[in-house]
Design a protein around this motif. Structure first.
Motif, PDB file in Angstrom:
ATOM      1  N   VAL A  34      52.599  17.559 -14.757  1.00  0.00           N
ATOM      2  CA  VAL A  34      51.338  18.107 -15.259  1.00  0.00           C
ATOM      3  C   VAL A  34      51.084  19.485 -14.645  1.00  0.00           C
ATOM      4  O   VAL A  34      50.721  20.439 -15.350  1.00  0.00           O
ATOM      5  N   PHE A  35      51.283  19.600 -13.337  1.00  0.00           N
ATOM      6  CA  PHE A  35      51.041  20.888 -12.683  1.00  0.00           C
ATOM      7  C   PHE A  35      51.983  21.959 -13.217  1.00  0.00           C
ATOM      8  O   PHE A  35      51.562  23.083 -13.514  1.00  0.00           O
ATOM      9  N   GLN A  36      53.265  21.633 -13.359  1.00  0.00           N
ATOM     10  CA  GLN A  36      54.224  22.613 -13.859  1.00  0.00           C
ATOM     11  C   GLN A  36      53.959  22.974 -15.314  1.00  0.00           C
ATOM     12  O   GLN A  36      54.243  24.087 -15.749  1.00  0.00           O
ATOM     13  N   GLY A  37      53.407  22.001 -16.070  1.00  0.00           N
ATOM     14  CA  GLY A  37      53.080  22.292 -17.452  1.00  0.00           C
ATOM     15  C   GLY A  37      51.925  23.267 -17.584  1.00  0.00           C
ATOM     16  O   GLY A  37      51.913  24.117 -18.471  1.00  0.00           O
ATOM     17  N   VAL A  38      50.937  23.160 -16.689  1.00  0.00           N
ATOM     18  CA  VAL A  38      49.740  23.990 -16.789  1.00  0.00           C
ATOM     19  C   VAL A  38      49.918  25.320 -16.066  1.00  0.00           C
ATOM     20  O   VAL A  38      49.547  26.377 -16.578  1.00  0.00           O
ATOM     21  N   ALA A  39      50.467  25.286 -14.866  1.00  0.00           N
ATOM     22  CA  ALA A  39      50.567  26.507 -14.054  1.00  0.00           C
ATOM     23  C   ALA A  39      51.608  27.444 -14.650  1.00  0.00           C
ATOM     24  O   ALA A  39      52.644  27.005 -15.143  1.00  0.00           O
ATOM     25  N   GLY A  40      51.345  28.715 -14.594  1.00  0.00           N
ATOM     26  CA  GLY A  40      52.287  29.696 -15.129  1.00  0.00           C
ATOM     27  C   GLY A  40      51.678  31.074 -15.139  1.00  0.00           C
ATOM     28  O   GLY A  40      50.956  31.466 -14.209  1.00  0.00           O
ATOM     29  N   ALA A  41      51.920  31.821 -16.205  1.00  0.00           N
ATOM     30  CA  ALA A  41      51.447  33.202 -16.288  1.00  0.00           C
ATOM     31  C   ALA A  41      49.930  33.297 -16.264  1.00  0.00           C
ATOM     32  O   ALA A  41      49.383  34.346 -15.911  1.00  0.00           O
ATOM     33  N   GLY A  42      49.241  32.209 -16.633  1.00  0.00           N
ATOM     34  CA  GLY A  42      47.790  32.225 -16.569  1.00  0.00           C
ATOM     35  C   GLY A  42      47.266  32.493 -15.171  1.00  0.00           C
ATOM     36  O   GLY A  42      46.172  33.050 -15.001  1.00  0.00           O
ATOM     37  N   MET A  43      48.019  32.117 -14.149  1.00  0.00           N
ATOM     38  CA  MET A  43      47.602  32.396 -12.773  1.00  0.00           C
ATOM     39  C   MET A  43      47.501  33.889 -12.519  1.00  0.00           C
ATOM     40  O   MET A  43      46.686  34.349 -11.706  1.00  0.00           O
ATOM     41  N   LEU A  44      48.321  34.673 -13.203  1.00  0.00           N
ATOM     42  CA  LEU A  44      48.314  36.123 -13.017  1.00  0.00           C
ATOM     43  C   LEU A  44      47.207  36.792 -13.819  1.00  0.00           C
ATOM     44  O   LEU A  44      46.549  37.720 -13.337  1.00  0.00           O
ATOM     45  N   LEU A 169      64.493  29.041 -12.442  1.00  0.00           N
ATOM     46  CA  LEU A 169      63.232  28.559 -13.000  1.00  0.00           C
ATOM     47  C   LEU A 169      62.403  27.819 -11.956  1.00  0.00           C
ATOM     48  O   LEU A 169      61.182  27.901 -11.951  1.00  0.00           O
ATOM     49  N   ARG A 170      63.097  27.095 -11.075  1.00  0.00           N
ATOM     50  CA  ARG A 170      62.360  26.433  -9.989  1.00  0.00           C
ATOM     51  C   ARG A 170      61.731  27.459  -9.067  1.00  0.00           C
ATOM     52  O   ARG A 170      60.635  27.254  -8.548  1.00  0.00           O
ATOM     53  N   LEU A 171      62.408  28.572  -8.868  1.00  0.00           N
ATOM     54  CA  LEU A 171      61.909  29.597  -7.961  1.00  0.00           C
ATOM     55  C   LEU A 171      60.771  30.393  -8.577  1.00  0.00           C
ATOM     56  O   LEU A 171      59.889  30.886  -7.860  1.00  0.00           O
ATOM     57  N   ARG A 172      60.750  30.508  -9.913  1.00  0.00           N
ATOM     58  CA  ARG A 172      59.769  31.387 -10.544  1.00  0.00           C
ATOM     59  C   ARG A 172      58.335  30.945 -10.289  1.00  0.00           C
ATOM     60  O   ARG A 172      57.465  31.782 -10.021  1.00  0.00           O
ATOM     61  N   LEU A 173      58.070  29.641 -10.360  1.00  0.00           N
ATOM     62  CA  LEU A 173      56.696  29.178 -10.208  1.00  0.00           C
ATOM     63  C   LEU A 173      56.104  29.509  -8.840  1.00  0.00           C
ATOM     64  O   LEU A 173      54.990  30.054  -8.771  1.00  0.00           O
ATOM     65  N   PRO A 174      56.783  29.220  -7.721  1.00  0.00           N
ATOM     66  CA  PRO A 174      56.193  29.626  -6.435  1.00  0.00           C
ATOM     67  C   PRO A 174      56.069  31.143  -6.286  1.00  0.00           C
ATOM     68  O   PRO A 174      55.116  31.630  -5.670  1.00  0.00           O
ATOM     69  N   VAL A 175      57.017  31.890  -6.865  1.00  0.00           N
ATOM     70  CA  VAL A 175      56.911  33.355  -6.818  1.00  0.00           C
ATOM     71  C   VAL A 175      55.671  33.820  -7.562  1.00  0.00           C
ATOM     72  O   VAL A 175      54.910  34.680  -7.084  1.00  0.00           O
ATOM     73  N   VAL A 176      55.438  33.244  -8.735  1.00  0.00           N
ATOM     74  CA  VAL A 176      54.254  33.594  -9.516  1.00  0.00           C
ATOM     75  C   VAL A 176      52.989  33.217  -8.750  1.00  0.00           C
ATOM     76  O   VAL A 176      52.005  33.972  -8.747  1.00  0.00           O
TER      77      VAL A 176
END
Length: 394
Positions: A34-44, A169-176
């Motif tokens: 659920v977290f990975q589905g929601v979190a993404g570019a919206g955080m930026l 792809l695993r690294l992208r989310l914490p970087v974002v």
């Protein structure tokens, strides 16, 4: 709206989520999904946009968004637990309401995804233009060049089907996530009145709050990931509920501090960050947003394939071409004041369409069990039409 799925439109991510080994226990696995589905570019993007619309009340709107999103996830979880196999939201809707309803959801997501990429590209362009303008070097051509450049690179990478290693792809989310907190701490890019991040005029604080709450669904696309995740876990109702609640709590634990941090930084008297930090943040935003445009354009191409029903491998380029043309068409509006907000309204409305139809499907499938949740949710989601009407009249 994050990445490659539908489980898309989005701010969510199926095909390109974590790609690695997930926790074995169903609740943490479901929460992580659920977290990975929601979190993404919206955080930026969303801290600046929502603050520009709602100001100090932004954290309250973020809290309302997470609560409504969690309700959506819970309702769709009930739908998924009626014996449906793992499938995207559109397919789940179609299995109950018919093929036409499925195509409506997919079509809405195709349009929303395309407009969302244009919004991302212009957000990156706004950051670059603002960084340069502080030094007095801004030019009228810079914004369109950056925005169309981001979309062009993303489209070419999708067309070439450049492989995306799971580790990357695993690294992208914490970087974002780290970049999002760095931008929020610097209130960058600033949501100046009349900029691409803020409409020139909004008819009243209530309308602005309503628009902000709706636009937040760009960051909330991904709650529908439960229609794919829940059947895979095969967990009991208690564990499933705990997993969804834990995932919603994780989303709140990231988004609420982001909103508060951006508001606190925007209220400081120092003004914009120093030049080196502006350029560093803008460069990082440019790179990360380009990567999201790539994976999201590729995901939108897959949705077009579902809409057309074409399985011909040669049709893939034509499907991506449709998405590319839509992105370019939407991007032409990017130079207008508040263009990012206007563009974000489309993926937000696409999510609203999907969630309302998901609520109707759940009501049809489960009946009275969901009446207490389905109809209030449909009303709450449909009520966002009013602020759009006020904005158009304004």
């Amino acid at each position: 709206m994050t990445a490659d799925t539908q489980r898309v439109p989005g701010a969510g991510t199926a095909g390109d989520t974590d790609g690695g080994t997930r926790p074995r226990h169903p609740a943490p696995r479901l929460a992580a999904g659920v977290f990975q589905g929601v979190a993404g570019a919206g955080m930026l993007v969303m801290p600046a946009v929502v603050h520009g619309l709602a100001g100090p009340s932004a954290p309250l709107l973020w809290g309302a968004h997470v609560a409504l999103g969690a309700a959506v996830a819970l309702l769709l979880t009930l739908l998924a637990r009626t014996g449906l196999p793992p499938m995207p939201l559109a397919a789940a809707v179609g299995s109950v309401l018919g093929r036409t309803s499925q195509r409506c959801v997919d079509l809405a997501y195709t349009i929303g995804f395309s407009a969302g990429q244009a919004a991302l590209a212009w957000f990156a362009a706004q950051s670059v233009v603002a960084a340069v303008a502080e030094d007095g070097h801004a030019a009228a051509w810079l914004g369109p060049v950056v925005a169309f450049g981001v979309l062009g690179v993303g489209f070419v990478l999708a067309l070439l089907d450049v492989p995306t290693p799971p580790a990357l792809l695993r690294l992208r989310l914490p970087v974002v996530g780290l970049l999002a907190f760095a931008c929020a701490a610097a209130a960058w890019p600033a949501a100046a009145p009349g900029s691409a991040l803020t409409p020139a005029s909004v008819p009243g604080a209530a309308a602005a709050a309503g628009i902000a709450l709706l636009v937040l669904y760009f960051a909330g696309v991904g709650w529908e990931s439960v229609t794919d995740l829940v059947p895979r876990t095969k967990a009991g109702p208690g564990v499933t509920l705990a997993g969804v609640a834990l995932g919603a709590s994780a989303v709140a634990a990231v988004y609420l501090p982001l909103a508060w941090l951006y508001g606190a930084a925007a209220g400081r008297p120092e003004g914009t960050p120093p030049g080196w930090l502006r350029y560093a943040l803008s460069t990082a935003l440019l790179a990360v947003i380009t990567s999201y445009c790539f994976t999201n354009i590729r995901a939108a191409g897959r949705i077009v394939a579902r809409v057309t029903g074409s399985t011909d491998p040669g049709a893939r380029r034509r499907q991506l071409a449709v998405v590319g043309l839509l992105c370019a068409a939407f991007a032409t509006a990017g130079a207008l004041p508040g263009s990012v907000v206007w563009l974000l309204l489309l993926p937000a409305c696409a999510a609203t369409v999907g969630y309302v139809m998901g609520a109707v499907a759940a009501f049809r499938r489960i009946g009275n069990v969901t009446r207490w949740l389905a109809w209030p949710l449909v009303v709450a989601l449909a009520a966002v039409v009013e602020p759009i009407r006020l904005l158009l009249l304004g």
